[in-house]
Structure formats: C-alpha cells, structure tokens
Design a protein around this motif. Structure first.
Motif, PDB file in Angstrom:
ATOM      1  N   LEU A  77      50.158  38.289  29.479  1.00 61.63           N
ATOM      2  CA  LEU A  77      49.204  37.256  29.886  1.00 61.63           C
ATOM      3  C   LEU A  77      48.840  37.383  31.364  1.00 61.63           C
ATOM      4  O   LEU A  77      47.676  37.268  31.740  1.00 61.63           O
ATOM      5  N   ILE A  78      49.830  37.630  32.188  1.00 56.48           N
ATOM      6  CA  ILE A  78      49.577  37.811  33.623  1.00 56.48           C
ATOM      7  C   ILE A  78      48.722  39.048  33.854  1.00 56.48           C
ATOM      8  O   ILE A  78      47.798  39.033  34.680  1.00 56.48           O
ATOM      9  N   ALA A  79      48.988  40.115  33.126  1.00 59.24           N
ATOM     10  CA  ALA A  79      48.193  41.335  33.273  1.00 59.24           C
ATOM     11  C   ALA A  79      46.747  41.116  32.838  1.00 59.24           C
ATOM     12  O   ALA A  79      45.812  41.579  33.507  1.00 59.24           O
ATOM     13  N   VAL A  80      46.544  40.392  31.737  1.00 57.97           N
ATOM     14  CA  VAL A  80      45.180  40.103  31.272  1.00 57.97           C
ATOM     15  C   VAL A  80      44.445  39.255  32.300  1.00 57.97           C
ATOM     16  O   VAL A  80      43.284  39.514  32.624  1.00 57.97           O
ATOM     17  N   TYR A  81      45.122  38.269  32.848  1.00 61.89           N
ATOM     18  CA  TYR A  81      44.497  37.411  33.850  1.00 61.89           C
ATOM     19  C   TYR A  81      44.172  38.198  35.117  1.00 61.89           C
ATOM     20  O   TYR A  81      43.099  38.013  35.717  1.00 61.89           O
ATOM     21  N   ALA A  82      45.075  39.083  35.516  1.00 57.36           N
ATOM     22  CA  ALA A  82      44.828  39.914  36.698  1.00 57.36           C
ATOM     23  C   ALA A  82      43.640  40.846  36.474  1.00 57.36           C
ATOM     24  O   ALA A  82      42.796  41.016  37.370  1.00 57.36           O
ATOM     25  N   LEU A  83      43.552  41.452  35.298  1.00 58.95           N
ATOM     26  CA  LEU A  83      42.393  42.297  34.979  1.00 58.95           C
ATOM     27  C   LEU A  83      41.100  41.502  35.019  1.00 58.95           C
ATOM     28  O   LEU A  83      40.078  41.977  35.518  1.00 58.95           O
ATOM     29  N   ARG A  84      41.163  40.295  34.520  1.00 60.00           N
ATOM     30  CA  ARG A  84      39.974  39.439  34.539  1.00 60.00           C
ATOM     31  C   ARG A  84      39.528  39.153  35.975  1.00 60.00           C
ATOM     32  O   ARG A  84      38.333  39.199  36.275  1.00 60.00           O
ATOM     33  N   ILE A  85      40.467  38.854  36.844  1.00 57.49           N
ATOM     34  CA  ILE A  85      40.148  38.592  38.243  1.00 57.49           C
ATOM     35  C   ILE A  85      39.566  39.836  38.898  1.00 57.49           C
ATOM     36  O   ILE A  85      38.566  39.762  39.633  1.00 57.49           O
ATOM     37  N   ILE A  86      40.170  40.989  38.648  1.00 61.54           N
ATOM     38  CA  ILE A  86      39.685  42.241  39.244  1.00 61.54           C
ATOM     39  C   ILE A  86      38.261  42.538  38.786  1.00 61.54           C
ATOM     40  O   ILE A  86      37.403  42.908  39.589  1.00 61.54           O
ATOM     41  N   ILE A  87      37.989  42.360  37.504  1.00 61.51           N
ATOM     42  CA  ILE A  87      36.644  42.635  36.984  1.00 61.51           C
ATOM     43  C   ILE A  87      35.632  41.660  37.576  1.00 61.51           C
ATOM     44  O   ILE A  87      34.549  42.063  38.008  1.00 61.51           O
TER      45      ILE A  87
END
Length: 95
Positions: A77-87
C-alpha cells in the motif's frame, strides 16, 4: 501522454482498492464473520488472492518473519501510494 498517466493512476487506484478489500476480508474471515464455504465469499477471496499474491510474495521474501503478522499488504500500500505521488508530481514535465 497525459492519458497514459491517467490510466496508470487509475490502475494504481484499482490496486489500492483490491488491497484494502483483501485486508478487510481477511479480518472478517479470521473473526469468523465471513465463511469461505459460502460460494460468493470463496470466489471473491480466491480472486483477490490470485491478483495480489504476485505483489505480496517479493515483499514477504524481504521482510523478516513476524510470527503471524503479515506486513506485506502495508508495504505494498505504501509503495502504491508512493508511485501515485511520483507520477502526479512528474506529470507536468511530460505535457
């Protein structure tokens, strides 16, 4: 190019929803609110397992054994959220 980023964000949102649904279902199954012998519950559970296990397995290999506590969904979940922020933060550079 913007459309590709929006599609990628949509996929990340769907993965986020599946993980949250999987975690809530696992709690309900462990507290015996849901029963895997019910056909619909079993089908949904096994579908979520098939979708999410390829994401959880590499994380579980890295994390230490916590004797019954599975932190793989939290890490994913943290990785998905981090990817979302980066994108979202880098979409402007591709317009």
């Amino acid at each position: 190019m913007l459309s590709l980023f929006q599609i990628l964000l949509l996929i990340l949102d769907i993965v986020w929803f599946f993980i949250i649904a999987h975690v809530i279902m696992s709690w309900l199954i462990n507290f015996q609110v849901l029963n895997l012998q019910q056909q619909l519950v079993g089908q949904i559970w096994y579908m979520l397992q098939r979708i999410l296990e390829p994401l959880y397995d590499p994380v579980r290999r890295i994390l230490p054994n916590m004797s019954g506590i599975d932190l793989a969904p939290l890490v994913v979940l943290i990785a998905v959220y981090a990817l979302r922020i980066i994108i979202q933060n880098n979409m402007v550079y591709f317009l």
